[in-house]
Each structure stands twice: as structure tokens, then as C-alpha cells.
Write a protein that holds these residues in place. Structure first.
Motif, PDB file in Angstrom:
ATOM      1  N   ASP A  71      30.423  36.919  62.056  1.00 33.68           N
ATOM      2  CA  ASP A  71      30.004  37.208  63.435  1.00 33.68           C
ATOM      3  C   ASP A  71      28.712  38.012  63.527  1.00 33.68           C
ATOM      4  OD1 ASP A  71      32.275  35.866  64.364  1.00 33.68           O
ATOM      5  OD2 ASP A  71      33.482  37.704  64.299  1.00 33.68           O
ATOM      6  N   SER A  72      27.859  37.927  62.517  1.00 33.51           N
ATOM      7  CA  SER A  72      26.594  38.656  62.573  1.00 33.51           C
ATOM      8  C   SER A  72      25.397  37.744  62.825  1.00 33.51           C
ATOM      9  CB  SER A  72      26.361  39.432  61.274  1.00 33.51           C
ATOM     10  OG  SER A  72      26.109  38.547  60.196  1.00 33.51           O
ATOM     11  N   LEU A  73      25.581  36.425  62.737  1.00 32.91           N
ATOM     12  CA  LEU A  73      24.482  35.477  62.893  1.00 32.91           C
ATOM     13  C   LEU A  73      24.118  35.327  64.369  1.00 32.91           C
ATOM     14  CD1 LEU A  73      22.593  33.439  61.514  1.00 32.91           C
ATOM     15  CD2 LEU A  73      24.375  31.727  61.846  1.00 32.91           C
ATOM     16  N   VAL A  74      22.853  35.633  64.692  1.00 33.13           N
ATOM     17  CA  VAL A  74      22.356  35.537  66.071  1.00 33.13           C
ATOM     18  C   VAL A  74      21.061  34.744  66.047  1.00 33.13           C
ATOM     19  CG1 VAL A  74      21.487  36.844  68.039  1.00 33.13           C
ATOM     20  CG2 VAL A  74      23.355  37.777  66.661  1.00 33.13           C
ATOM     21  N   LYS A  75      20.984  33.695  66.879  1.00 33.80           N
ATOM     22  CA  LYS A  75      19.737  32.948  67.014  1.00 33.80           C
ATOM     23  C   LYS A  75      18.865  33.676  68.024  1.00 33.80           C
ATOM     24  CE  LYS A  75      21.662  28.615  65.625  1.00 33.80           C
ATOM     25  NZ  LYS A  75      21.731  27.195  65.745  1.00 33.80           N
ATOM     26  N   LEU A  76      17.613  33.886  67.666  1.00 29.12           N
ATOM     27  CA  LEU A  76      16.691  34.608  68.530  1.00 29.12           C
ATOM     28  C   LEU A  76      16.042  33.661  69.534  1.00 29.12           C
ATOM     29  CD1 LEU A  76      15.147  36.955  65.834  1.00 29.12           C
ATOM     30  CD2 LEU A  76      16.985  37.444  67.437  1.00 29.12           C
ATOM     31  N   PRO A  77      15.542  34.195  70.645  1.00 30.45           N
ATOM     32  CA  PRO A  77      15.017  33.361  71.736  1.00 30.45           C
ATOM     33  C   PRO A  77      13.881  32.406  71.350  1.00 30.45           C
ATOM     34  CG  PRO A  77      15.251  35.637  72.457  1.00 30.45           C
ATOM     35  CD  PRO A  77      15.541  35.612  70.998  1.00 30.45           C
ATOM     36  N   ASP A  78      13.132  32.702  70.290  1.00 30.22           N
ATOM     37  CA  ASP A  78      12.020  31.810  69.936  1.00 30.22           C
ATOM     38  C   ASP A  78      12.498  30.465  69.391  1.00 30.22           C
ATOM     39  OD1 ASP A  78      12.807  32.321  67.332  1.00 30.22           O
ATOM     40  OD2 ASP A  78      10.953  33.326  66.742  1.00 30.22           O
ATOM     41  N   GLY A  79      13.783  30.339  69.079  1.00 28.99           N
ATOM     42  CA  GLY A  79      14.350  29.075  68.637  1.00 28.99           C
ATOM     43  C   GLY A  79      14.220  28.806  67.152  1.00 28.99           C
ATOM     44  N   SER A  81      13.924  31.599  64.800  1.00 26.71           N
ATOM     45  CA  SER A  81      14.299  32.797  64.056  1.00 26.71           C
ATOM     46  C   SER A  81      15.775  33.105  64.232  1.00 26.71           C
ATOM     47  CB  SER A  81      13.481  34.001  64.537  1.00 26.71           C
ATOM     48  OG  SER A  81      12.112  33.792  64.324  1.00 26.71           O
ATOM     49  N   VAL A  82      16.342  33.685  63.189  1.00 26.59           N
ATOM     50  CA  VAL A  82      17.723  34.141  63.242  1.00 26.59           C
ATOM     51  C   VAL A  82      17.774  35.565  62.709  1.00 26.59           C
ATOM     52  CG1 VAL A  82      18.814  31.872  63.011  1.00 26.59           C
ATOM     53  CG2 VAL A  82      18.250  33.174  60.975  1.00 26.59           C
ATOM     54  N   ARG A  83      18.818  36.248  63.099  1.00 26.86           N
ATOM     55  CA  ARG A  83      19.075  37.590  62.599  1.00 26.86           C
ATOM     56  C   ARG A  83      20.531  37.615  62.152  1.00 26.86           C
ATOM     57  NH1 ARG A  83      17.077  42.550  66.058  1.00 26.86           N
ATOM     58  NH2 ARG A  83      15.166  41.958  65.029  1.00 26.86           N
ATOM     59  N   PHE A  84      20.765  38.185  60.988  1.00 26.26           N
ATOM     60  CA  PHE A  84      22.124  38.290  60.466  1.00 26.26           C
ATOM     61  C   PHE A  84      22.209  39.517  59.575  1.00 26.26           C
ATOM     62  CE2 PHE A  84      19.680  35.431  57.796  1.00 26.26           C
ATOM     63  CZ  PHE A  84      19.910  35.886  56.506  1.00 26.26           C
ATOM     64  N   SER A  85      23.413  39.879  59.230  1.00 20.48           N
ATOM     65  CA  SER A  85      23.654  41.058  58.417  1.00 20.48           C
ATOM     66  C   SER A  85      24.168  40.633  57.052  1.00 20.48           C
ATOM     67  CB  SER A  85      24.680  41.951  59.124  1.00 20.48           C
ATOM     68  OG  SER A  85      24.891  43.120  58.379  1.00 20.48           O
ATOM     69  N   VAL A  86      23.635  41.259  56.005  1.00 23.09           N
ATOM     70  CA  VAL A  86      24.062  41.003  54.637  1.00 23.09           C
ATOM     71  C   VAL A  86      24.755  42.260  54.124  1.00 23.09           C
ATOM     72  CG1 VAL A  86      23.285  40.522  52.283  1.00 23.09           C
ATOM     73  CG2 VAL A  86      22.225  39.342  54.194  1.00 23.09           C
ATOM     74  N   SER A  87      25.934  42.078  53.533  1.00 21.57           N
ATOM     75  CA  SER A  87      26.730  43.212  53.080  1.00 21.57           C
ATOM     76  C   SER A  87      27.139  43.038  51.628  1.00 21.57           C
ATOM     77  CB  SER A  87      27.987  43.330  53.957  1.00 21.57           C
ATOM     78  OG  SER A  87      28.852  44.306  53.445  1.00 21.57           O
ATOM     79  N   ASP A  88      27.424  44.157  50.980  1.00 21.77           N
ATOM     80  CA  ASP A  88      27.972  44.126  49.624  1.00 21.77           C
ATOM     81  C   ASP A  88      29.359  44.747  49.579  1.00 21.77           C
ATOM     82  OD1 ASP A  88      27.439  46.803  49.916  1.00 21.77           O
ATOM     83  OD2 ASP A  88      26.028  46.933  48.260  1.00 21.77           O
ATOM     84  N   GLY A  89      29.958  44.938  50.737  1.00 25.38           N
ATOM     85  CA  GLY A  89      31.274  45.548  50.811  1.00 25.38           C
ATOM     86  C   GLY A  89      31.224  47.021  51.137  1.00 25.38           C
ATOM     87  N   GLU A  90      30.086  47.690  50.853  1.00 25.39           N
ATOM     88  CA  GLU A  90      29.907  49.100  51.155  1.00 25.39           C
ATOM     89  C   GLU A  90      28.924  49.304  52.298  1.00 25.39           C
ATOM     90  OE1 GLU A  90      28.807  51.533  47.841  1.00 25.39           O
ATOM     91  OE2 GLU A  90      30.334  50.674  46.544  1.00 25.39           O
ATOM     92  N   ASN A  91      27.770  48.703  52.188  1.00 29.08           N
ATOM     93  CA  ASN A  91      26.700  48.842  53.170  1.00 29.08           C
ATOM     94  C   ASN A  91      26.241  47.464  53.622  1.00 29.08           C
ATOM     95  OD1 ASN A  91      26.202  51.779  53.251  1.00 29.08           O
ATOM     96  ND2 ASN A  91      25.682  51.496  51.093  1.00 29.08           N
ATOM     97  N   ALA A  92      25.553  47.458  54.751  1.00 21.24           N
ATOM     98  CA  ALA A  92      25.009  46.214  55.287  1.00 21.24           C
ATOM     99  C   ALA A  92      23.547  46.430  55.643  1.00 21.24           C
ATOM    100  CB  ALA A  92      25.798  45.772  56.509  1.00 21.24           C
ATOM    101  N   LEU A  93      22.793  45.358  55.636  1.00 20.96           N
ATOM    102  CA  LEU A  93      21.376  45.406  55.981  1.00 20.96           C
ATOM    103  C   LEU A  93      21.062  44.222  56.891  1.00 20.96           C
ATOM    104  CD1 LEU A  93      18.667  46.874  55.386  1.00 20.96           C
ATOM    105  CD2 LEU A  93      18.341  45.280  53.508  1.00 20.96           C
ATOM    106  N   MET A  94      20.383  44.496  57.998  1.00 22.10           N
ATOM    107  CA  MET A  94      19.994  43.434  58.922  1.00 22.10           C
ATOM    108  C   MET A  94      18.819  42.658  58.348  1.00 22.10           C
ATOM    109  SD  MET A  94      22.030  43.276  61.432  1.00 22.10           S
ATOM    110  CE  MET A  94      21.130  42.144  62.460  1.00 22.10           C
ATOM    111  N   VAL A  95      18.883  41.351  58.525  1.00 19.95           N
ATOM    112  CA  VAL A  95      17.861  40.444  58.000  1.00 19.95           C
ATOM    113  C   VAL A  95      17.357  39.579  59.142  1.00 19.95           C
ATOM    114  CG1 VAL A  95      17.434  38.524  56.409  1.00 19.95           C
ATOM    115  CG2 VAL A  95      19.010  40.350  55.754  1.00 19.95           C
ATOM    116  N   ARG A  96      16.037  39.381  59.201  1.00 13.90           N
ATOM    117  CA  ARG A  96      15.450  38.423  60.138  1.00 13.90           C
ATOM    118  C   ARG A  96      14.743  37.346  59.323  1.00 13.90           C
ATOM    119  NH1 ARG A  96      10.853  40.501  63.506  1.00 13.90           N
ATOM    120  NH2 ARG A  96       9.605  39.423  61.980  1.00 13.90           N
ATOM    121  N   TYR A  97      15.000  36.102  59.705  1.00 13.08           N
ATOM    122  CA  TYR A  97      14.408  34.977  58.995  1.00 13.08           C
ATOM    123  C   TYR A  97      13.878  33.981  60.008  1.00 13.08           C
ATOM    124  CZ  TYR A  97      14.035  30.778  56.124  1.00 13.08           C
ATOM    125  OH  TYR A  97      13.574  29.645  55.503  1.00 13.08           O
ATOM    126  N   THR A  98      12.655  33.521  59.795  1.00 15.98           N
ATOM    127  CA  THR A  98      12.059  32.503  60.649  1.00 15.98           C
ATOM    128  C   THR A  98      11.904  31.242  59.811  1.00 15.98           C
ATOM    129  OG1 THR A  98      10.871  34.168  61.921  1.00 15.98           O
ATOM    130  CG2 THR A  98      10.076  31.904  62.086  1.00 15.98           C
TER     131      THR A  98
END
Length: 161
Positions: A71-79, A81-98
Motif C-alpha cells: 500500500d505504498s505505491l502512488v502514481k503521481l499526477p504527471d502520469g 512518475s511513481v512514489r513508493f516505500s522500500v523497507s528492510d524490515g527495520e526502516n523504510a525509505l521513500m523512492v520516486r521513479y520516473t
């Protein structure tokens, strides 16, 4: 005559010595420049916990690995790009990819992304890798997550890679 001859020999020895020293210095400088260039091209693999513990300076390229959080995958308005969160079980980091995500990209899937952090701590991915089927997890991600104590080192579906 022997004194003159000895002086010429000494000059030849001295010249040979300095040429050898110059050649070694040139070789050392070339090796230093090659290793420096290679170091800048290497992408070091990190987990979100590694980034949280010691974040690389903004703009420094590295490879991020982990599981895409559910439930972290979000499509951005530009159509594109996406934003999602990557985790290792302890911490998470937000990622943006176009760009176009790989066909096998899924939430809960192990991925590896190449990119860099921006000034706000957001990981800007240049490339996202997700391979094989839903039971596959990249070996680096699997080993690192298992080392961090993720349950049995399994994928979120409970299957081992």
C-alpha cells in the motif's frame, strides 16, 4: 682519463636512477587516477537501515535494495512518475521513479534501485530492477534482509527465494 670515464658512468647511473623514479611516479599517478575514477563509478549497495544510520551526501549515487512496502505505491499526477516505500524490515525509505516500471514490479516484491538521495532525503531512482517471478528476491536483498533479522529471510508471501 679514468677519472673522466668514472664521472660519465656516475652520470649514466644517476640518469637511470632518476628515469626509474620518474617512471614509478608516473605509474603511481596513473594507478591513483584509475582507482579514483572507478570509485566514482561504483554503486554501493545499501538497505534503508544503512541509509538511516549513515546517509550518503545528497547527489552521491548508490544502489538501494529492499522490499516494496504494501500500500505504498502512488502514481503521481504527471502520469509517468511513481512514489513508493522500500523497507528492510527495520526502516523504510521513500523512492520516486520516473519511467516505466518493470512488469514484475509488485508491492511486497524485492527490488534494487539505482539512484541518489535528494536534499530532502527522498531517493530519486534512475533505474528499478525487479526480476523473475513473485518468489524471487535479488540475492543481495535476500542476504541483507535475512542478516537484519527479517522473519526467516522470506518474502512477504512467506516463500523463500
Amino acid at each position: 682519463m679514468t677519472a673522466l670515464r668514472g664521472q660519465k658512468a656516475w652520470t649514466r647511473k644517476r640518469r637511470r636512477f632518476w628515469l626509474t623514479v620518474l617512471a614509478l611516479l608516473t605509474l603511481a599517478l596513473a594507478a591513483f587516477l584509475i582507482f579514483r575514477a572507478l570509485d566514482e563509478q561504483l554503486l554501493y549497495f545499501r538497505l534503508p537501515s544503512d541509509v538511516a544510520d549513515e546517509a550518503p551526501e545528497p547527489g552521491r549515487a548508490f544502489r538501494l535494495g529492499g522490499l516494496v512496502e504494501t500500500d505504498s505505491l502512488v502514481k503521481l499526477p504527471d502520469g509517468m512518475s511513481v512514489r513508493f516505500s522500500v523497507s528492510d524490515g527495520e526502516n523504510a525509505l521513500m523512492v520516486r521513479y520516473t519511467g516505466i516500471l518493470p512488469d514484475l514490479f509488485r508491492e511486497g516484491q524485492g527490488i534494487i534501485a539505482d539512484g541518489r538521495l535528494d536534499e530532502n532525503g527522498l531517493f530519486i531512482a534512475d533505474r528499478v530492477l525487479a526480476k523473475h517471478d513473485e518468489t524471487y528476491m535479488p540475492k543481495e536483498v535476500y542476504d541483507a534482509i535475512k542478516e537484519r533479522g527479517h522473519p526467516d529471510g522470506t518474502t512477504p508471501s512467506g516463500k523463500t527465494p
